[in-house]
Design a protein around this motif. Structure first.
Motif, PDB file in Angstrom:
ATOM      1  N   PRO A 118     126.168  10.238  84.811  1.00 51.04           N
ATOM      2  CA  PRO A 118     125.925   8.953  84.053  1.00 51.04           C
ATOM      3  C   PRO A 118     124.770   8.153  84.209  1.00 51.04           C
ATOM      4  O   PRO A 118     124.261   7.426  83.191  1.00 51.04           O
ATOM      5  N   THR A 119     123.990   8.311  85.395  1.00 50.64           N
ATOM      6  CA  THR A 119     122.922   7.599  85.627  1.00 50.64           C
ATOM      7  C   THR A 119     121.818   8.457  84.692  1.00 50.64           C
ATOM      8  O   THR A 119     120.832   7.475  84.217  1.00 50.64           O
ATOM      9  N   MET A 120     121.649   9.463  84.653  1.00 48.58           N
ATOM     10  CA  MET A 120     120.562  10.147  83.902  1.00 48.58           C
ATOM     11  C   MET A 120     120.803   9.842  82.631  1.00 48.58           C
ATOM     12  O   MET A 120     119.776   9.695  81.592  1.00 48.58           O
ATOM     13  N   ALA A 121     121.991   9.836  81.847  1.00 47.78           N
ATOM     14  CA  ALA A 121     122.407   9.489  80.543  1.00 47.78           C
ATOM     15  C   ALA A 121     122.094   8.103  80.247  1.00 47.78           C
ATOM     16  O   ALA A 121     121.652   7.577  79.229  1.00 47.78           O
ATOM     17  N   ALA A 122     122.202   7.065  81.123  1.00 49.27           N
ATOM     18  CA  ALA A 122     121.600   5.884  81.398  1.00 49.27           C
ATOM     19  C   ALA A 122     120.271   5.469  80.892  1.00 49.27           C
ATOM     20  O   ALA A 122     119.818   4.337  80.487  1.00 49.27           O
ATOM     21  N   ILE A 123     119.531   6.566  81.081  1.00 50.64           N
ATOM     22  CA  ILE A 123     118.104   6.360  80.936  1.00 50.64           C
ATOM     23  C   ILE A 123     117.597   6.419  79.387  1.00 50.64           C
ATOM     24  O   ILE A 123     117.852   7.385  78.788  1.00 50.64           O
ATOM     25  N   LYS A 124     117.349   5.216  79.116  1.00 50.22           N
ATOM     26  CA  LYS A 124     117.046   4.985  77.696  1.00 50.22           C
ATOM     27  C   LYS A 124     115.643   4.480  77.547  1.00 50.22           C
ATOM     28  O   LYS A 124     114.909   3.803  78.124  1.00 50.22           O
ATOM     29  N   PRO A 125     114.943   4.656  76.375  1.00 51.32           N
ATOM     30  CA  PRO A 125     113.621   4.121  75.874  1.00 51.32           C
ATOM     31  C   PRO A 125     113.469   2.687  76.414  1.00 51.32           C
ATOM     32  O   PRO A 125     114.211   1.809  76.068  1.00 51.32           O
ATOM     33  N   GLY A 126     112.560   2.209  77.259  1.00 55.89           N
ATOM     34  CA  GLY A 126     112.340   0.886  77.567  1.00 55.89           C
ATOM     35  C   GLY A 126     113.278   0.349  78.398  1.00 55.89           C
ATOM     36  O   GLY A 126     113.103  -1.150  78.879  1.00 55.89           O
ATOM     37  N   ARG A 127     114.358   0.874  78.849  1.00 58.14           N
ATOM     38  CA  ARG A 127     115.212   0.490  79.651  1.00 58.14           C
ATOM     39  C   ARG A 127     114.824   0.349  81.138  1.00 58.14           C
ATOM     40  O   ARG A 127     113.875   1.088  81.711  1.00 58.14           O
ATOM     41  N   ARG A 128     115.348  -0.570  81.890  1.00 58.32           N
ATOM     42  CA  ARG A 128     115.166  -0.798  83.409  1.00 58.32           C
ATOM     43  C   ARG A 128     116.399  -0.202  84.012  1.00 58.32           C
ATOM     44  O   ARG A 128     117.339  -0.502  83.680  1.00 58.32           O
TER      45      ARG A 128
END
Length: 401
Positions: A118-128
């Motif tokens: 889930p943490t890998m999936a949470a990485i989105k463009p521009g996100r912190r």
């Protein structure tokens, strides 16, 4: 953009998703959010299986949704949230759906390898991404950092030691950095002999002298495996070679991290041992925010002492350093074996010193089988994780029978 639009944008609350909301980091985070309700909008809170704790937290933080990873707890969560207007969902797909929702900041605080996907999936463009999950970097550091770079995401370390180093690490002058030093309290058995550690109990190991943390990380601090994990994490978080990473035992837990520069300067970050400080630093970065933690009183503290770690009495740290140097799948196997061994110790199946013994035996076996190769995807990491757990359970069963 007009001045009024800019002002409105700056005043907009930070949309936040929390993975591992009911854990120790999640609870500290909740305290900060409750004290600053207008600064944050809680998009989703994700926990493992505790429906009662999650529902209570969701109500306190006025969250839009609450998600449990354990799909079997869905009905309990729905019942607990009845009449609140908070959306309830459960299961692995629901977790991945939650992290896909629009948000500015995702706090990754799930304990264990379960937090990797889930943490890998949470990485989105521009996100912190405010990262408190060790396994993302210990088990899949290369994959995780590659995904951060590909998405132009911003990664902020929540762990007190890494956050401390982050605050004094001059990225623009990385070529002038000689050494990065993480501090360790030494845990409850810092002065124990090997003979004394043979008979320590889980209750003793869970009494950390300075920090209040979850059970596994507290045991890992007692063996010093946690510090080994943190060195592995630091090797991914900061652009330095592993030879530049060091550990100092610092019983007072006032200095959390240091950076040595080539001009002789040694920069350190100090503070009371309270996780709300590094969490708040990540929430407000690049600014700072008011947090009601106990202020560090150096005069009252009186003395700051440091010593080199003893790798003979605390072989877990040695194993972690060796796994970091070996690379490939060694750190992932190290983590999985440790998780199983710590659980076995807490259940009374093995002794305290059996924890590093089990890990070393499993790593040697997996290495002989050629299983410690680099992972090309998260699934590879999970397969190795499963294999290491299986081998460790076999070792535990053989020792306890």
């Amino acid at each position: 953009m007009s001045a009024n639009t800019e002002a409105a944008k700056s005043a907009a609350p930070i949309r936040i998703i929390v993975l591992g909301a009911t854990g120790s980091v999640g609870q500290s985070l909740a305290d900060i959010i409750e004290r600053n309700p207008t600064q944050f909008e809680v998009v989703a809170l994700v926990a493992n299986r505790n429906a009662a704790a999650l529902s209570d937290l969701a109500k306190r933080l006025n969250a839009r949704s609450a998600v449990l990873a354990d799909g079997r707890k869905y009905d309990a969560l729905v019942e607990a949230l009845h009449g609140s207007g908070i959306d309830a969902s459960a299961g692995s797909e629901a977790v991945l759906e939650a992290v896909d929702r629009p948000a500015d900041l995702v706090v990754g605080a799930v304990v264990g390898a379960a937090g990797l996907e889930p943490t890998m999936a949470a990485i989105k463009p521009g996100r912190r991404i405010a990262l408190a999950n060790k396994e993302c970097l210990v088990c899949a550091g290369d994959l995780f950092m590659a995904r951060i770079r590909e998405n132009n995401a911003e990664l902020l370390p929540v762990d007190s030691e890494h956050n401390a180093i982050f605050q004094v690490f001059e990225t623009a002058q990385v070529d002038l950095i000689e050494k990065v030093i993480l501090t360790a309290s030494g845990g409850p058995f810092r002065t124990f002999s090997m003979e004394e550690m043979k008979t320590v109990t889980p209750a003793q190991a869970l009494k950390h002298p300075n920090w209040e943390m979850g059970a596994r990380i507290t045991i890992d601090s007692a063996t010093m495996m946690n510090k080994g994990f943190e060195v592995i994490e630091a090797s991914h978080l900061f652009p330095v070679q592993y030879e530049q990473l060091g550990v100092l035992v610092h019983p007072q837990s006032a200095v959390h991290g240091l950076v040595q520069y080539k001009d002789g300067s040694l920069l350190a970050q100090l503070g009371s041992p309270d996780m709300r400080t590094p969490i708040a630093h990540c929430l407000a970065y690049p600014k700072r925010m008011d947090v009601p933690v106990k202020r560090l009183d150096l005069a009252a503290l009186g003395t700051l002492s440091f010593e080199e770690p003893d790798l003979e009495r605390f072989p877990a740290l040695r194993l972690a350093l060796e796994a970091m140097k070996a690379g490939g799948g060694a750190p992932a196997a190290l983590n999985a074996a440790d998780e199983v061994a710590v659980e076995a110790f807490m259940l009374g199946q093995i002794g305290f010193l059996d924890i590093p013994a089990a890990i070393e035996a499993v790593l040697e076996k997996l290495n002989a089988e050629g299983a410690l190769t680099s992972a090309s995807c998260v699934q590879d990491v999970l397969l190795l994780d499963d294999a290491a757990r299986k081998r460790t359970r076999e070792w535990v069963d053989a020792r306890s029978n």
